[in-house]
Design a protein around this motif. Structure first.
Motif, PDB file in Angstrom:
ATOM      1  N   PRO A  68       0.912  -1.126  -0.336  1.00 52.61           N
ATOM      2  CA  PRO A  68       0.046  -0.321   0.004  1.00 52.61           C
ATOM      3  C   PRO A  68       0.980   1.218  -0.118  1.00 52.61           C
ATOM      4  N   ASP A  69       1.034   1.608  -1.690  1.00 49.86           N
ATOM      5  CA  ASP A  69       2.264   2.991  -1.084  1.00 49.86           C
ATOM      6  C   ASP A  69       1.807   3.898  -2.917  1.00 49.86           C
ATOM      7  N   ASP A  70       1.886   5.115  -2.263  1.00 48.62           N
ATOM      8  CA  ASP A  70       1.620   6.098  -2.994  1.00 48.62           C
ATOM      9  C   ASP A  70       2.721   5.974  -4.178  1.00 48.62           C
ATOM     10  N   VAL A  71       3.732   5.661  -4.670  1.00 50.70           N
ATOM     11  CA  VAL A  71       4.646   5.441  -5.532  1.00 50.70           C
ATOM     12  C   VAL A  71       4.381   4.446  -6.001  1.00 50.70           C
ATOM     13  N   PRO A  72       4.515   4.460  -7.656  1.00 46.26           N
ATOM     14  CA  PRO A  72       3.761   3.659  -8.250  1.00 46.26           C
ATOM     15  C   PRO A  72       5.247   3.277  -9.124  1.00 46.26           C
ATOM     16  N   TYR A  73       5.431   1.422  -8.373  1.00 41.93           N
ATOM     17  CA  TYR A  73       6.388   0.867  -8.942  1.00 41.93           C
ATOM     18  C   TYR A  73       6.406  -0.866  -8.546  1.00 41.93           C
ATOM     19  N   ALA A  74       7.269  -1.689  -9.369  1.00 39.15           N
ATOM     20  CA  ALA A  74       7.178  -2.922  -9.425  1.00 39.15           C
ATOM     21  C   ALA A  74       8.398  -3.549  -9.707  1.00 39.15           C
ATOM     22  N   TYR A  75       8.643  -4.650  -8.923  1.00 40.97           N
ATOM     23  CA  TYR A  75      10.047  -5.128  -9.773  1.00 40.97           C
ATOM     24  C   TYR A  75      10.062  -7.013  -9.069  1.00 40.97           C
ATOM     25  N   ALA A  76      10.900  -7.266  -9.738  1.00 46.83           N
ATOM     26  CA  ALA A  76      10.887  -9.302  -9.475  1.00 46.83           C
ATOM     27  C   ALA A  76      12.005  -9.225  -8.258  1.00 46.83           C
ATOM     28  N   LEU A  77      11.824  -9.989  -7.221  1.00 47.18           N
ATOM     29  CA  LEU A  77      12.754 -10.000  -6.225  1.00 47.18           C
ATOM     30  C   LEU A  77      13.425 -12.065  -6.194  1.00 47.18           C
ATOM     31  N   PRO A  78      14.039 -12.106  -6.497  1.00 53.86           N
ATOM     32  CA  PRO A  78      14.649 -13.074  -6.357  1.00 53.86           C
ATOM     33  C   PRO A  78      15.560 -13.729  -5.386  1.00 53.86           C
ATOM     34  N   GLY A  79      15.175 -14.971  -4.601  1.00 53.09           N
ATOM     35  CA  GLY A  79      15.525 -15.464  -3.618  1.00 53.09           C
ATOM     36  C   GLY A  79      15.280 -15.126  -2.537  1.00 53.09           C
ATOM     37  N   GLY A  80      15.761 -15.492  -1.572  1.00 54.15           N
ATOM     38  CA  GLY A  80      14.827 -15.751   0.384  1.00 54.15           C
ATOM     39  C   GLY A  80      14.300 -17.588  -0.194  1.00 54.15           C
ATOM     40  N   ARG A  81      13.181 -17.009   1.223  1.00 54.10           N
ATOM     41  CA  ARG A  81      12.658 -18.621   0.933  1.00 54.10           C
ATOM     42  C   ARG A  81      11.997 -19.023  -0.473  1.00 54.10           C
ATOM     43  N   ARG A  82      11.397 -17.925  -1.416  1.00 54.42           N
ATOM     44  CA  ARG A  82      11.120 -17.855  -2.822  1.00 54.42           C
ATOM     45  C   ARG A  82      11.279 -16.469  -3.165  1.00 54.42           C
ATOM     46  N   ASP A  83      10.646 -16.821  -4.630  1.00 55.09           N
ATOM     47  CA  ASP A  83      10.559 -15.963  -5.307  1.00 55.09           C
ATOM     48  C   ASP A  83       9.446 -14.890  -6.058  1.00 55.09           C
ATOM     49  N   ARG A  84       9.639 -13.644  -5.566  1.00 56.55           N
ATOM     50  CA  ARG A  84       8.845 -12.632  -5.659  1.00 56.55           C
ATOM     51  C   ARG A  84       8.364 -11.826  -6.359  1.00 56.55           C
ATOM     52  N   VAL A  85       7.100 -11.003  -6.683  1.00 53.42           N
ATOM     53  CA  VAL A  85       6.779 -10.052  -7.586  1.00 53.42           C
ATOM     54  C   VAL A  85       6.718  -9.028  -6.903  1.00 53.42           C
ATOM     55  N   VAL A  86       6.842  -8.346  -6.779  1.00 52.00           N
ATOM     56  CA  VAL A  86       6.876  -6.726  -5.183  1.00 52.00           C
ATOM     57  C   VAL A  86       5.856  -5.469  -6.043  1.00 52.00           C
ATOM     58  N   VAL A  87       4.474  -5.348  -6.710  1.00 52.72           N
ATOM     59  CA  VAL A  87       3.912  -4.325  -6.676  1.00 52.72           C
ATOM     60  C   VAL A  87       3.264  -3.124  -6.278  1.00 52.72           C
ATOM     61  N   THR A  88       2.976  -2.169  -6.061  1.00 52.67           N
ATOM     62  CA  THR A  88       2.454  -1.214  -4.709  1.00 52.67           C
ATOM     63  C   THR A  88       1.162  -0.633  -5.897  1.00 52.67           C
ATOM     64  N   THR A  89       0.103  -0.920  -5.004  1.00 52.70           N
ATOM     65  CA  THR A  89      -1.229  -0.210  -5.163  1.00 52.70           C
ATOM     66  C   THR A  89      -1.086   1.207  -5.875  1.00 52.70           C
ATOM     67  N   ALA A  90      -0.058   1.626  -6.437  1.00 50.03           N
ATOM     68  CA  ALA A  90      -0.591   2.997  -6.829  1.00 50.03           C
ATOM     69  C   ALA A  90      -0.422   2.916  -8.524  1.00 50.03           C
ATOM     70  N   LEU A  91       0.474   1.800  -8.748  1.00 50.10           N
ATOM     71  CA  LEU A  91       1.202   1.325 -10.100  1.00 50.10           C
ATOM     72  C   LEU A  91      -0.116   0.320 -10.526  1.00 50.10           C
ATOM     73  N   LEU A  92      -0.722   0.024  -9.697  1.00 56.97           N
ATOM     74  CA  LEU A  92      -2.233  -1.267  -9.883  1.00 56.97           C
ATOM     75  C   LEU A  92      -3.842  -0.145 -10.611  1.00 56.97           C
ATOM     76  N   ASP A  93      -3.190   1.130  -9.816  1.00 51.94           N
ATOM     77  CA  ASP A  93      -4.612   1.805  -9.836  1.00 51.94           C
ATOM     78  C   ASP A  93      -4.454   1.990 -10.918  1.00 51.94           C
ATOM     79  N   CYS A  94      -2.538   2.462 -12.065  1.00 53.75           N
ATOM     80  CA  CYS A  94      -2.906   3.519 -12.931  1.00 53.75           C
ATOM     81  C   CYS A  94      -3.559   2.222 -14.591  1.00 53.75           C
ATOM     82  N   LEU A  95      -3.479   0.769 -13.824  1.00 58.07           N
ATOM     83  CA  LEU A  95      -3.670  -0.035 -15.039  1.00 58.07           C
ATOM     84  C   LEU A  95      -4.867  -0.960 -15.201  1.00 58.07           C
TER      85      LEU A  95
END
Length: 310
Positions: free
Chosen positions: A130-157
């Motif tokens: 829940p962030d007002d800054v629109p961005y998205a990125y792919a985050l590898p590693g850790g326990r599992r790979d994850r896609v990180v995206v903000t609500t601000a970007l999703l609202d624009c699409l």
């Protein structure tokens, strides 16, 4: 050994034509793999030759811990301009090692901090912030790979554009694009002449993800629209080492490529074309770099073995 020890330091220049032409004429997957392989081999060869030159330079320093035979005139005579090149290689190799170590440390720190920031969220493959800054990125590693995206970007699409967004980020993770980006980044630190290949791979990796997303969504125009919107409302990813849909770079070229036909998949370009000749030139330069560094290493080993008393 002669001048062969210096060739791997300048042979990356032979890869400059393919770095540019591969972006335009090769399938992004082929271009990414080819350019990364060329950059990695040339970086290893140039670093090896710097190490050989450093042996000669270090042996000339007073109080060095090396065997006395290593500073023998016959050893130094095997390297042209040993007085200058041997000593200049010492700070050069130290700078390469320090820069590479810093890049690896920073890369690991960024990934750890990104995973720590998501520690309180559900362990799903997609993390919506829940962030007002629109961005998205792919985050590898850790326990599992994850896609990180903000609500601000999703609202624009639109819904279809969101599917394109997630398909693009999943492509980065599935094809391990972060490894290619890290490899060419380290290669460019090892030899500045390889920087054009780093820039080219940063672009072709995004194009690779674009084409994968277009196949997954089934509509190239939707992916192009999603990229254009994301680029307009966001400033890319929070840090440059993370791949994302709106990564900085020639976004108009990516959009134009998606609005055209899908690129042909070839393992190697035709010989009698500009990109084919450039590819063979890069391959020849890479082979010469490997042979020159191997010749210099073997020659230095034999000379030092002869100069070192049993």
């Amino acid at each position: 050994m002669g001048v062969f020890v210096f060739l791997p330091l300048v042979l990356p220049l032979t890869a400059w034509p393919i770095a540019r032409l591969a972006e335009q004429h090769l399938h992004p997957r082929t271009a990414t793999r080819l350019l990364t392989a060329v950059a990695a081999v040339m970086a290893v060869c140039s670093t090896l030759c710097l190490a050989l030159l450093m042996v000669v330079g270090t042996a000339q320093l007073p109080g060095n811990p090396l065997p006395d035979g290593w500073s023998d005139p016959e050893v130094r005579a095997a390297v042209p301009y040993d007085e200058v090149a041997g000593k200049a290689a010492i700070p050069a190799l130290c700078a390469v090692v320090a820069a590479s170590a810093r890049a690896l440390w920073r890369h690991g720190r960024i990934r750890r901090r990104a995973h720590q920031a998501l520690a309180g969220l559900p362990g799903s493959a997609v993390a919506v912030l829940p962030d007002d800054v629109p961005y998205a990125y792919a985050l590898p590693g850790g326990r599992r790979d994850r896609v990180v995206v903000t609500t601000a970007l999703l609202d624009c699409l639109e819904p279809a554009e969101r599917r394109a967004l997630f398909a693009h980020e999943r492509a980065h993770l599935a094809d391990r694009h972060h490894r290619f980006l890290l490899a060419v980044r380290l290669a460019a630190l090892a030899n500045p002449f390889l920087r054009p290949l780093r820039t080219a791979v940063a672009y072709t990796a995004e194009r690779w993800a674009d084409e994968t997303a277009a196949r997954a969504v089934g509509d190239r125009r939707t992916v192009a629209t999603a990229i254009g919107k994301a680029a307009l409302v966001s400033r890319g990813t929070p840090v440059a080492t993370l791949a994302g849909l709106a990564a900085p770079g020639p976004v108009p070229r990516r959009v134009a490529a998606l609005l055209g036909p899908a690129p042909a998949v070839r393992t190697w370009p035709p010989v009698f074309t500009s990109v084919g000749l450039a590819a063979w030139g890069a391959a020849a330069g890479t082979a010469m770099s490997a042979m020159s560094s191997a010749n210099a290493a073997v020659t230095m080993f034999l000379i030092l073995r002869t100069a070192t008393p049993l």
